[in-house]
Design a protein around this motif. Structure first.
Motif, PDB file in Angstrom:
ATOM      1  N   LYS A  59      -3.289  -5.828   9.744  1.00 33.28           N
ATOM      2  CA  LYS A  59      -1.918  -6.017  10.216  1.00 33.28           C
ATOM      3  C   LYS A  59      -1.750  -5.373  11.593  1.00 33.28           C
ATOM      4  O   LYS A  59      -2.551  -4.532  11.999  1.00 33.28           O
ATOM      5  CB  LYS A  59      -0.924  -5.440   9.207  1.00 33.28           C
ATOM      6  CG  LYS A  59      -0.920  -6.214   7.894  1.00 33.28           C
ATOM      7  CD  LYS A  59       0.224  -5.796   7.010  1.00 33.28           C
ATOM      8  CE  LYS A  59       0.234  -6.635   5.735  1.00 33.28           C
ATOM      9  NZ  LYS A  59       1.316  -6.224   4.813  1.00 33.28           N
ATOM     10  N   THR A  62      -0.761  -0.016  11.121  1.00 30.27           N
ATOM     11  CA  THR A  62      -1.073   0.671   9.868  1.00 30.27           C
ATOM     12  C   THR A  62      -0.726   2.136  10.027  1.00 30.27           C
ATOM     13  O   THR A  62      -1.249   2.813  10.924  1.00 30.27           O
ATOM     14  CB  THR A  62      -2.565   0.530   9.504  1.00 30.27           C
ATOM     15  OG1 THR A  62      -2.898  -0.854   9.399  1.00 30.27           O
ATOM     16  CG2 THR A  62      -2.861   1.219   8.182  1.00 30.27           C
ATOM     17  N   ALA A  91      12.723  -8.291   7.581  1.00 28.51           N
ATOM     18  CA  ALA A  91      11.584  -8.794   6.807  1.00 28.51           C
ATOM     19  C   ALA A  91      10.379  -9.118   7.686  1.00 28.51           C
ATOM     20  O   ALA A  91       9.229  -8.876   7.299  1.00 28.51           O
ATOM     21  CB  ALA A  91      12.003 -10.032   6.015  1.00 28.51           C
ATOM     22  N   ALA A  92      10.629  -9.649   8.880  1.00 25.79           N
ATOM     23  CA  ALA A  92       9.535 -10.022   9.779  1.00 25.79           C
ATOM     24  C   ALA A  92       8.734  -8.796  10.210  1.00 25.79           C
ATOM     25  O   ALA A  92       7.498  -8.811  10.223  1.00 25.79           O
ATOM     26  CB  ALA A  92      10.081 -10.754  10.996  1.00 25.79           C
ATOM     27  N   ASP A  93       9.432  -7.721  10.578  1.00 24.59           N
ATOM     28  CA  ASP A  93       8.747  -6.488  10.966  1.00 24.59           C
ATOM     29  C   ASP A  93       8.020  -5.858   9.780  1.00 24.59           C
ATOM     30  O   ASP A  93       6.883  -5.396   9.901  1.00 24.59           O
ATOM     31  CB  ASP A  93       9.742  -5.475  11.535  1.00 24.59           C
ATOM     32  CG  ASP A  93      10.059  -5.706  13.008  1.00 24.59           C
ATOM     33  OD1 ASP A  93       9.454  -6.615  13.613  1.00 24.59           O
ATOM     34  OD2 ASP A  93      10.916  -4.983  13.551  1.00 24.59           O
ATOM     35  N   ARG A  94       8.685  -5.848   8.632  1.00 27.31           N
ATOM     36  CA  ARG A  94       8.102  -5.183   7.459  1.00 27.31           C
ATOM     37  C   ARG A  94       6.752  -5.789   7.063  1.00 27.31           C
ATOM     38  O   ARG A  94       5.837  -5.077   6.648  1.00 27.31           O
ATOM     39  CB  ARG A  94       9.083  -5.261   6.275  1.00 27.31           C
ATOM     40  CG  ARG A  94       8.577  -4.600   4.987  1.00 27.31           C
ATOM     41  CD  ARG A  94       8.367  -3.117   5.191  1.00 27.31           C
ATOM     42  NE  ARG A  94       7.731  -2.474   4.051  1.00 27.31           N
ATOM     43  CZ  ARG A  94       6.411  -2.363   3.874  1.00 27.31           C
ATOM     44  NH1 ARG A  94       5.573  -2.868   4.771  1.00 27.31           N
ATOM     45  NH2 ARG A  94       5.925  -1.739   2.810  1.00 27.31           N
ATOM     46  N   LYS A  95       6.617  -7.084   7.232  1.00 29.39           N
ATOM     47  CA  LYS A  95       5.368  -7.765   6.862  1.00 29.39           C
ATOM     48  C   LYS A  95       4.203  -7.388   7.766  1.00 29.39           C
ATOM     49  O   LYS A  95       3.047  -7.628   7.430  1.00 29.39           O
ATOM     50  CB  LYS A  95       5.570  -9.286   6.923  1.00 29.39           C
ATOM     51  CG  LYS A  95       6.448  -9.835   5.806  1.00 29.39           C
ATOM     52  CD  LYS A  95       6.619 -11.332   5.964  1.00 29.39           C
ATOM     53  CE  LYS A  95       7.527 -11.893   4.878  1.00 29.39           C
ATOM     54  NZ  LYS A  95       7.741 -13.357   5.044  1.00 29.39           N
ATOM     55  N   LYS A  96       4.498  -6.787   8.902  1.00 33.33           N
ATOM     56  CA  LYS A  96       3.458  -6.458   9.875  1.00 33.33           C
ATOM     57  C   LYS A  96       2.942  -5.026   9.745  1.00 33.33           C
ATOM     58  O   LYS A  96       2.149  -4.571  10.561  1.00 33.33           O
ATOM     59  CB  LYS A  96       3.997  -6.661  11.300  1.00 33.33           C
ATOM     60  CG  LYS A  96       4.399  -8.094  11.601  1.00 33.33           C
ATOM     61  CD  LYS A  96       5.020  -8.186  12.987  1.00 33.33           C
ATOM     62  CE  LYS A  96       5.488  -9.609  13.293  1.00 33.33           C
ATOM     63  NZ  LYS A  96       6.160  -9.690  14.606  1.00 33.33           N
ATOM     64  N   ASP A  98       1.322  -1.873   7.252  1.00 38.40           N
ATOM     65  CA  ASP A  98       0.734  -1.304   6.043  1.00 38.40           C
ATOM     66  C   ASP A  98       0.872   0.207   6.108  1.00 38.40           C
ATOM     67  O   ASP A  98       0.937   0.795   7.201  1.00 38.40           O
ATOM     68  CB  ASP A  98      -0.748  -1.666   5.929  1.00 38.40           C
ATOM     69  CG  ASP A  98      -0.989  -2.961   5.166  1.00 38.40           C
ATOM     70  OD1 ASP A  98      -0.106  -3.366   4.372  1.00 38.40           O
ATOM     71  OD2 ASP A  98      -2.043  -3.578   5.363  1.00 38.40           O
ATOM     72  N   ASP A 122       6.600   3.016  -2.819  1.00 41.56           N
ATOM     73  CA  ASP A 122       6.541   1.592  -2.452  1.00 41.56           C
ATOM     74  C   ASP A 122       5.269   1.009  -3.056  1.00 41.56           C
ATOM     75  O   ASP A 122       4.174   1.532  -2.828  1.00 41.56           O
ATOM     76  CB  ASP A 122       6.524   1.438  -0.928  1.00 41.56           C
ATOM     77  CG  ASP A 122       6.716   0.005  -0.466  1.00 41.56           C
ATOM     78  OD1 ASP A 122       5.939  -0.861  -0.912  1.00 41.56           O
ATOM     79  OD2 ASP A 122       7.627  -0.250   0.341  1.00 41.56           O
ATOM     80  N   SER A 124       3.612  -1.443  -2.291  1.00 36.45           N
ATOM     81  CA  SER A 124       2.652  -2.002  -1.326  1.00 36.45           C
ATOM     82  C   SER A 124       1.812  -0.929  -0.643  1.00 36.45           C
ATOM     83  O   SER A 124       0.834  -1.244   0.038  1.00 36.45           O
ATOM     84  CB  SER A 124       3.396  -2.807  -0.249  1.00 36.45           C
ATOM     85  OG  SER A 124       4.092  -1.946   0.638  1.00 36.45           O
TER      86      SER A 124
END
Length: 199
Positions: A59, A62, A91-96, A98, A122, A124
């Motif tokens: 991603k 990290t 949501a877009a930022d969160r997906k990027k 880890d 969390d 994830s």
């Protein structure tokens, strides 16, 4: 009229100077002028699979923190603030992003223990464990202090302190920013958004 123009110009310069200072103050983390290269050293994640901070981080960003599940103070504080900060992202930022916790107490932190611990923050979040010597080796090139803990008569461990900062590793496998243990959720969120915008 001329005096008014001069005053307006001076006021403009003052406001511009203040604006520059505010912009610089917005970023809380410490940017590393000479980034640390993440080593390609594999540990074991909570699924029992090899995980490397260089080869397995796919991603844009990290976040890496070294700690342990029995840590009484800084670890819960930092992990909670990171989790809360991520919840403030869209949501877009969160997906990027880890988040990785590398244990400094592998004798007690096996995969199952780490998974149960991280799920409280969390689901994830990624947990890494392994041989202590390998963990120490992993920490050295990214300037993370890991102590060889000593078992106490009470059954607990004296880890002699451990690093309490969080590193940001970018898409080039370089640690480019670090945050101290006092970084708030809002500060994490703002800095992460800034870093993702720059990437």
């Amino acid at each position: 009229m001329r005096r008014l123009a001069v005053l307006c110009a001076l006021l403009g310069l003052v406001m511009a100077a203040c604006g520059t200072a505010d912009e610089k103050a917005e970023f809380t983390g410490t940017r590393l002028e000479q980034p640390y290269q993440a080593p390609d050293i594999a540990l074991t994640d909570t699924d029992g699979q090899p995980y490397s901070l260089a080869a397995s981080t796919d991603k844009p960003l990290t976040l890496v923190f070294f700690g342990y599940t029995n840590c009484p103070d800084f670890c819960p504080l930092v992990l909670n603030n990171i989790a809360a900060g991520l919840n403030q992202l869209d949501a877009a930022d969160r997906k990027k992003v880890d988040v990785v916790l590398v244990t400094t107490d592998p004798e007690r932190d096996d995969e199952k223990t780490m998974r149960a611990y991280l799920d409280r923050y969390d689901k994830s979040f990624i947990g890494l464990t392994g041989d202590l010597d390998t963990i120490i080796e992993l920490g050295e090139p990214i300037h993370v202090y890991v102590n060889d803990g000593k078992k106490l008569p009470t059954g607990g461990y004296d880890l002699g302190g451990h690093s309490t900062f969080t590193l940001a590793i970018d898409s080039h496998d370089e640690a480019v920013v670090l945050w101290n243990q006092e970084t708030s959720a809002a500060e994490f969120a703002a800095d992460i958004h800034t870093l993702l915008t720059e990437d």
